[in-house]
Design a protein around this motif. Structure first.
Motif, PDB file in Angstrom:
ATOM      1  N   CYS A 115     -51.240 -62.109  -1.771  1.00  0.00           N
ATOM      2  CA  CYS A 115     -50.735 -61.250  -2.844  1.00  0.00           C
ATOM      3  C   CYS A 115     -51.864 -60.434  -3.462  1.00  0.00           C
ATOM      4  O   CYS A 115     -51.707 -59.241  -3.718  1.00  0.00           O
ATOM      5  N   ASN A 116     -52.999 -61.056  -3.679  1.00  0.00           N
ATOM      6  CA  ASN A 116     -54.139 -60.363  -4.255  1.00  0.00           C
ATOM      7  C   ASN A 116     -54.651 -59.277  -3.311  1.00  0.00           C
ATOM      8  O   ASN A 116     -55.014 -58.182  -3.734  1.00  0.00           O
ATOM      9  N   ARG A 117     -54.665 -59.567  -2.022  1.00  0.00           N
ATOM     10  CA  ARG A 117     -55.147 -58.593  -1.039  1.00  0.00           C
ATOM     11  C   ARG A 117     -54.226 -57.384  -0.978  1.00  0.00           C
ATOM     12  O   ARG A 117     -54.679 -56.247  -0.840  1.00  0.00           O
ATOM     13  N   LEU A 118     -52.910 -57.604  -1.088  1.00  0.00           N
ATOM     14  CA  LEU A 118     -51.952 -56.508  -0.990  1.00  0.00           C
ATOM     15  C   LEU A 118     -51.773 -55.749  -2.302  1.00  0.00           C
ATOM     16  O   LEU A 118     -51.177 -54.667  -2.307  1.00  0.00           O
ATOM     17  N   ASP A 119     -52.267 -56.290  -3.405  1.00  0.00           N
ATOM     18  CA  ASP A 119     -52.113 -55.644  -4.709  1.00  0.00           C
ATOM     19  C   ASP A 119     -53.282 -54.691  -4.927  1.00  0.00           C
ATOM     20  O   ASP A 119     -54.229 -54.990  -5.635  1.00  0.00           O
ATOM     21  N   ALA A 120     -53.218 -53.539  -4.290  1.00  0.00           N
ATOM     22  CA  ALA A 120     -54.280 -52.552  -4.412  1.00  0.00           C
ATOM     23  C   ALA A 120     -53.650 -51.175  -4.594  1.00  0.00           C
ATOM     24  O   ALA A 120     -52.604 -50.874  -4.035  1.00  0.00           O
ATOM     25  N   THR A 121     -54.306 -50.359  -5.378  1.00  0.00           N
ATOM     26  CA  THR A 121     -53.823 -49.001  -5.554  1.00  0.00           C
ATOM     27  C   THR A 121     -54.394 -48.109  -4.466  1.00  0.00           C
ATOM     28  O   THR A 121     -55.538 -48.292  -4.042  1.00  0.00           O
ATOM     29  N   PRO A 122     -53.611 -47.152  -3.997  1.00  0.00           N
ATOM     30  CA  PRO A 122     -54.119 -46.244  -2.961  1.00  0.00           C
ATOM     31  C   PRO A 122     -55.284 -45.418  -3.494  1.00  0.00           C
ATOM     32  O   PRO A 122     -55.327 -45.090  -4.681  1.00  0.00           O
ATOM     33  N   TYR A 123     -56.205 -45.088  -2.636  1.00  0.00           N
ATOM     34  CA  TYR A 123     -57.380 -44.363  -3.104  1.00  0.00           C
ATOM     35  C   TYR A 123     -57.121 -42.864  -3.213  1.00  0.00           C
ATOM     36  O   TYR A 123     -57.893 -42.155  -3.830  1.00  0.00           O
ATOM     37  N   ARG A 124     -56.046 -42.352  -2.620  1.00  0.00           N
ATOM     38  CA  ARG A 124     -55.693 -40.948  -2.750  1.00  0.00           C
ATOM     39  C   ARG A 124     -54.389 -40.844  -3.536  1.00  0.00           C
ATOM     40  O   ARG A 124     -53.384 -41.413  -3.145  1.00  0.00           O
ATOM     41  N   LYS A 125     -54.447 -40.080  -4.626  1.00  0.00           N
ATOM     42  CA  LYS A 125     -53.270 -39.951  -5.461  1.00  0.00           C
ATOM     43  C   LYS A 125     -52.835 -38.497  -5.610  1.00  0.00           C
ATOM     44  O   LYS A 125     -51.876 -38.225  -6.309  1.00  0.00           O
ATOM     45  N   ASP A 126     -53.534 -37.559  -5.017  1.00  0.00           N
ATOM     46  CA  ASP A 126     -53.298 -36.155  -5.292  1.00  0.00           C
ATOM     47  C   ASP A 126     -52.445 -35.444  -4.246  1.00  0.00           C
ATOM     48  O   ASP A 126     -52.495 -34.240  -4.119  1.00  0.00           O
ATOM     49  N   TYR A 127     -51.644 -36.166  -3.488  1.00  0.00           N
ATOM     50  CA  TYR A 127     -50.784 -35.546  -2.491  1.00  0.00           C
ATOM     51  C   TYR A 127     -49.438 -35.174  -3.113  1.00  0.00           C
ATOM     52  O   TYR A 127     -48.929 -35.874  -3.976  1.00  0.00           O
ATOM     53  N   ARG A 128     -48.883 -34.075  -2.652  1.00  0.00           N
ATOM     54  CA  ARG A 128     -47.572 -33.632  -3.094  1.00  0.00           C
ATOM     55  C   ARG A 128     -46.681 -33.512  -1.874  1.00  0.00           C
ATOM     56  O   ARG A 128     -47.117 -33.121  -0.810  1.00  0.00           O
ATOM     57  N   ALA A 129     -45.432 -33.812  -2.033  1.00  0.00           N
ATOM     58  CA  ALA A 129     -44.491 -33.714  -0.918  1.00  0.00           C
ATOM     59  C   ALA A 129     -43.872 -32.327  -0.888  1.00  0.00           C
ATOM     60  O   ALA A 129     -43.592 -31.739  -1.918  1.00  0.00           O
ATOM     61  N   GLY A 130     -43.656 -31.823   0.306  1.00  0.00           N
ATOM     62  CA  GLY A 130     -42.981 -30.554   0.518  1.00  0.00           C
ATOM     63  C   GLY A 130     -42.103 -30.683   1.731  1.00  0.00           C
ATOM     64  O   GLY A 130     -42.129 -31.693   2.422  1.00  0.00           O
ATOM     65  N   PHE A 131     -41.319 -29.670   2.017  1.00  0.00           N
ATOM     66  CA  PHE A 131     -40.430 -29.722   3.169  1.00  0.00           C
ATOM     67  C   PHE A 131     -40.673 -28.507   4.047  1.00  0.00           C
ATOM     68  O   PHE A 131     -40.865 -27.402   3.557  1.00  0.00           O
ATOM     69  N   SER A 132     -40.654 -28.730   5.338  1.00  0.00           N
ATOM     70  CA  SER A 132     -40.794 -27.622   6.277  1.00  0.00           C
ATOM     71  C   SER A 132     -39.435 -26.971   6.477  1.00  0.00           C
ATOM     72  O   SER A 132     -38.426 -27.421   5.939  1.00  0.00           O
ATOM     73  N   GLN A 133     -39.388 -25.933   7.303  1.00  0.00           N
ATOM     74  CA  GLN A 133     -38.143 -25.208   7.515  1.00  0.00           C
ATOM     75  C   GLN A 133     -37.085 -26.062   8.213  1.00  0.00           C
ATOM     76  O   GLN A 133     -35.897 -25.882   7.998  1.00  0.00           O
TER      77      GLN A 133
END
Length: 167
Positions: A115-133
């Motif tokens: 549980c301790n090993r899996l309880d980590a925050t991602p190191y990249r937080k600045d991604y945004r989702a978009g959609f292609s055509q």
């Protein structure tokens, strides 16, 4: 509990092979990869399928627990799980005190460690989702609604989604 006992416990319950250093009767050290099939509690011996690393010979071996010098669980390996052995360890833990001092605590501690090993925050937080055509999800580092031409889009091999990174 010693590392050797923890590794043996993990190998039995998770169905994995162990890499061990074993000191034989003559005092020589031999390296084996072993899959644990059973434990003879009266003689304090492990019944294993063993691969001698030096000679590449596979055989059924009986190894004294006290002669094992070091162990390492081989991640990604598979050994059939002996359900009867696991059940006997749970029902009669006093028979296995020469290896495992307290079986219940080890399971709980392994759970907390996972549980301790899996309880980590991602190191990249600045991604945004978009959609292609065609409706595929795009991940874009830019906080814009549309992707700029300075980004390179790659198709992820497992999820088949496009991931965009700035160039």
């Amino acid at each position: 509990m010693k590392k050797i006992a923890k590794d043996i416990f993990s190998a039995i319950h998770e169905g994995k092979w162990l890499a061990i250093e074993y000191q034989n009767k003559t005092g020589n050290t031999t390296n084996y990869w072993i899959g644990i099939k059973g434990i003879n509690t009266s003689k304090q011996m492990l019944i294993v399928d063993g691969l001698n690393v030096a000679s590449a010979q596979l055989a059924e071996l009986t190894l004294f627990y006290a002669s094992i010098r070091s162990t390492e669980v081989i991640q990604g390996s598979y050994c059939p799980i002996n359900a009867d052995l696991i059940e006997d360890i749970e029902k009669h833990p006093s028979r296995y005190t020469f290896i495992f001092q307290n079986v219940a605590n080890l399971k709980l501690l392994n759970y907390y460690a996972e549980c301790n090993r899996l309880d980590a925050t991602p190191y990249r937080k600045d991604y945004r989702a978009g959609f292609s055509q065609n409706g595929e999800i795009l991940q874009c580092k830019q906080p814009k609604k549309q992707l700029c031409p300075m980004h390179e889009c790659l198709q992820h091999p497992y999820t088949k989604r496009l991931v965009c990174f700035g160039i």
